[in-house]
Motif scaffolding. Structure first.
Motif, PDB file in Angstrom:
ATOM      1  N   LEU A 160       0.824  -1.204   0.000  1.00  0.00           N
ATOM      2  CA  LEU A 160       0.000   0.000   0.000  1.00  0.00           C
ATOM      3  C   LEU A 160       0.860   1.256   0.000  1.00  0.00           C
ATOM      4  O   LEU A 160       0.477   2.283  -0.562  1.00  0.00           O
ATOM      5  CB  LEU A 160      -0.931   0.003   1.217  1.00  0.00           C
ATOM      6  N   SER A 161       2.018   1.189   0.629  1.00  0.00           N
ATOM      7  CA  SER A 161       2.909   2.352   0.685  1.00  0.00           C
ATOM      8  C   SER A 161       3.454   2.722  -0.690  1.00  0.00           C
ATOM      9  O   SER A 161       3.863   3.869  -0.910  1.00  0.00           O
ATOM     10  CB  SER A 161       4.085   2.070   1.631  1.00  0.00           C
ATOM     11  N   ALA A 162       3.445   1.759  -1.617  1.00  0.00           N
ATOM     12  CA  ALA A 162       3.973   2.027  -2.959  1.00  0.00           C
ATOM     13  C   ALA A 162       3.043   2.917  -3.771  1.00  0.00           C
ATOM     14  O   ALA A 162       3.434   3.436  -4.814  1.00  0.00           O
ATOM     15  CB  ALA A 162       4.210   0.711  -3.698  1.00  0.00           C
ATOM     16  N   MET A 200      -2.834   6.380   4.998  1.00  0.00           N
ATOM     17  CA  MET A 200      -1.442   6.122   4.643  1.00  0.00           C
ATOM     18  C   MET A 200      -0.648   7.420   4.559  1.00  0.00           C
ATOM     19  O   MET A 200       0.549   7.457   4.891  1.00  0.00           O
ATOM     20  CB  MET A 200      -1.374   5.387   3.306  1.00  0.00           C
ATOM     21  N   ALA A 201      -1.294   8.499   4.139  1.00  0.00           N
ATOM     22  CA  ALA A 201      -0.601   9.778   4.008  1.00  0.00           C
ATOM     23  C   ALA A 201      -0.134  10.316   5.355  1.00  0.00           C
ATOM     24  O   ALA A 201       0.817  11.108   5.428  1.00  0.00           O
ATOM     25  CB  ALA A 201      -1.513  10.789   3.326  1.00  0.00           C
ATOM     26  N   ARG A 224      -2.645   8.075  18.783  1.00  0.00           N
ATOM     27  CA  ARG A 224      -3.621   6.982  18.791  1.00  0.00           C
ATOM     28  C   ARG A 224      -4.702   7.226  17.751  1.00  0.00           C
ATOM     29  O   ARG A 224      -5.095   6.313  17.021  1.00  0.00           O
ATOM     30  CB  ARG A 224      -4.242   6.856  20.180  1.00  0.00           C
ATOM     31  N   GLN A 225      -5.189   8.438  17.668  1.00  0.00           N
ATOM     32  CA  GLN A 225      -6.237   8.771  16.697  1.00  0.00           C
ATOM     33  C   GLN A 225      -5.747   8.667  15.255  1.00  0.00           C
ATOM     34  O   GLN A 225      -6.534   8.422  14.346  1.00  0.00           O
ATOM     35  CB  GLN A 225      -6.758  10.186  16.968  1.00  0.00           C
ATOM     36  N   THR A 226      -4.459   8.852  15.046  1.00  0.00           N
ATOM     37  CA  THR A 226      -3.884   8.722  13.700  1.00  0.00           C
ATOM     38  C   THR A 226      -3.574   7.270  13.368  1.00  0.00           C
ATOM     39  O   THR A 226      -3.756   6.830  12.224  1.00  0.00           O
ATOM     40  CB  THR A 226      -2.598   9.557  13.598  1.00  0.00           C
ATOM     41  N   VAL A 267      -5.257  -1.027   6.798  1.00  0.00           N
ATOM     42  CA  VAL A 267      -4.355  -2.100   6.376  1.00  0.00           C
ATOM     43  C   VAL A 267      -5.009  -3.458   6.629  1.00  0.00           C
ATOM     44  O   VAL A 267      -4.946  -4.367   5.787  1.00  0.00           O
ATOM     45  CB  VAL A 267      -3.006  -1.997   7.104  1.00  0.00           C
ATOM     46  N   ALA A 268      -5.663  -3.603   7.774  1.00  0.00           N
ATOM     47  CA  ALA A 268      -6.328  -4.865   8.098  1.00  0.00           C
ATOM     48  C   ALA A 268      -7.468  -5.158   7.126  1.00  0.00           C
ATOM     49  O   ALA A 268      -7.684  -6.310   6.727  1.00  0.00           O
ATOM     50  CB  ALA A 268      -6.860  -4.826   9.531  1.00  0.00           C
ATOM     51  N   ALA A 269      -8.213  -4.111   6.721  1.00  0.00           N
ATOM     52  CA  ALA A 269      -9.322  -4.299   5.781  1.00  0.00           C
ATOM     53  C   ALA A 269      -8.816  -4.798   4.434  1.00  0.00           C
ATOM     54  O   ALA A 269      -9.401  -5.713   3.830  1.00  0.00           O
ATOM     55  CB  ALA A 269     -10.093  -2.991   5.609  1.00  0.00           C
TER      56      ALA A 269
END
Length: 266
Positions: free
Chosen positions: A36-38, A53-54, A133-135, A143-145
């Motif tokens: 995903l980072s790519a 991710m941003a 924590r909120q971020t 990521v889990a989804a």
């Protein structure tokens, strides 16, 4: 603050810093996170995962600042006997606005004459931990989804691809055209493209749809193969009957000749 309070607060923040670092390292090492980072995300995935991710670099930047403040506090704490001056300096680091959360940039068209171009937003460590924590939680959940979708759908695409190759060989053998096989191939291409660019869009039951398409194509091809085999059997039977008919015709012709000769030359 008393020395005991300072030591307790330092220990609590150090424990939190260790847990944060461990979780970020573990998240960063996940294959799904690396993919995903790519970048290259589209559609629902871009909307849901792209924003989270941003913000990932912010977590590492904030962790670095937290570690720097705690290191400064540890250095003061370890530098000789505690006195009111040292306690005050450590208390300022641990409970004051010692963390640079962000720099607020003000566009020139929004500034008054005495306004500044940028202003630092500083917060306490407790506020920083809440912000982290909120971020982190939306990032973790995103990521889990994606990982759940890949775990569920990728094996199905592999199985569907194996079935599709077998069915295409069968289509070639039979010399026929089966629309459901083409539909399966188009759906499989669509799912593969979504897996690469918009996996979240596959949460809407594409796995089950792919399974249904595989079953439909397999069933139709089995029916076509049975019809083909039955037709070959019918053709074989027809050829046998034709051969028998030719024998009968030959016998009839011979009998006709014999009868004609008897009539002409009794």
């Amino acid at each position: 603050m008393e020395t005991e309070q300072i030591d307790e607060l330092l220990a609590r923040y150090r424990a939190a810093e260790g847990r944060i670092a461990s979780n970020l390292v573990e998240l960063d090492s996940l294959p799904t996170y690396k993919i995903l980072s790519a970048g290259g995300l589209e559609g629902k995935t871009l909307l849901q995962v792209g924003a989270a991710m941003a913000k990932a670099p912010d977590l590492w930047r904030w962790l670095s600042q937290l570690q720097s403040v705690l290191n400064d506090a540890d250095e003061i704490r370890a530098d000789g006997r505690m006195n009111s001056g040292r306690r005050e300096r450590i208390a300022g680091l641990l409970t004051g606005r010692s963390i640079l959360l962000a720099v607020d940039e003000t566009p020139v068209e929004q500034r008054d004459l005495l306004g500044v171009a940028s202003a630092e937003i500083r917060v306490t460590i407790d506020h920083l931990l809440t912000q982290m924590r909120q971020t982190y939680e939306p990032l973790r959940d995103s990521v889990a989804a994606v990982d759940r979708v890949w775990t569920e759908v990728v094996p199905r695409t592999d199985s569907a691809d194996t079935t599709l190759r077998r069915l295409k060989v069968e289509v070639t053998r039979l010399g026929a055209v089966e629309p459901t096989v083409g539909a399966l191939e188009r759906l499989l291409d669509k799912v593969r493209n979504a897996l690469a660019n918009d996996p979240i869009s596959l949460e809407d039951g594409y796995g089950a749809e792919l399974d249904a398409a595989v079953l439909d194509a397999t069933g139709q091809m089995a029916s076509l193969a049975r019809g083909h085999d039955e037709l070959e059997g019918d053709i074989a039977d027809a050829e046998t009957l034709l051969a028998e008919l030719r024998v009968l015709r030959s016998r009839a012709a011979m009998a006709h000749t014999q009868s004609t000769n008897k009539i002409l030359d009794p």
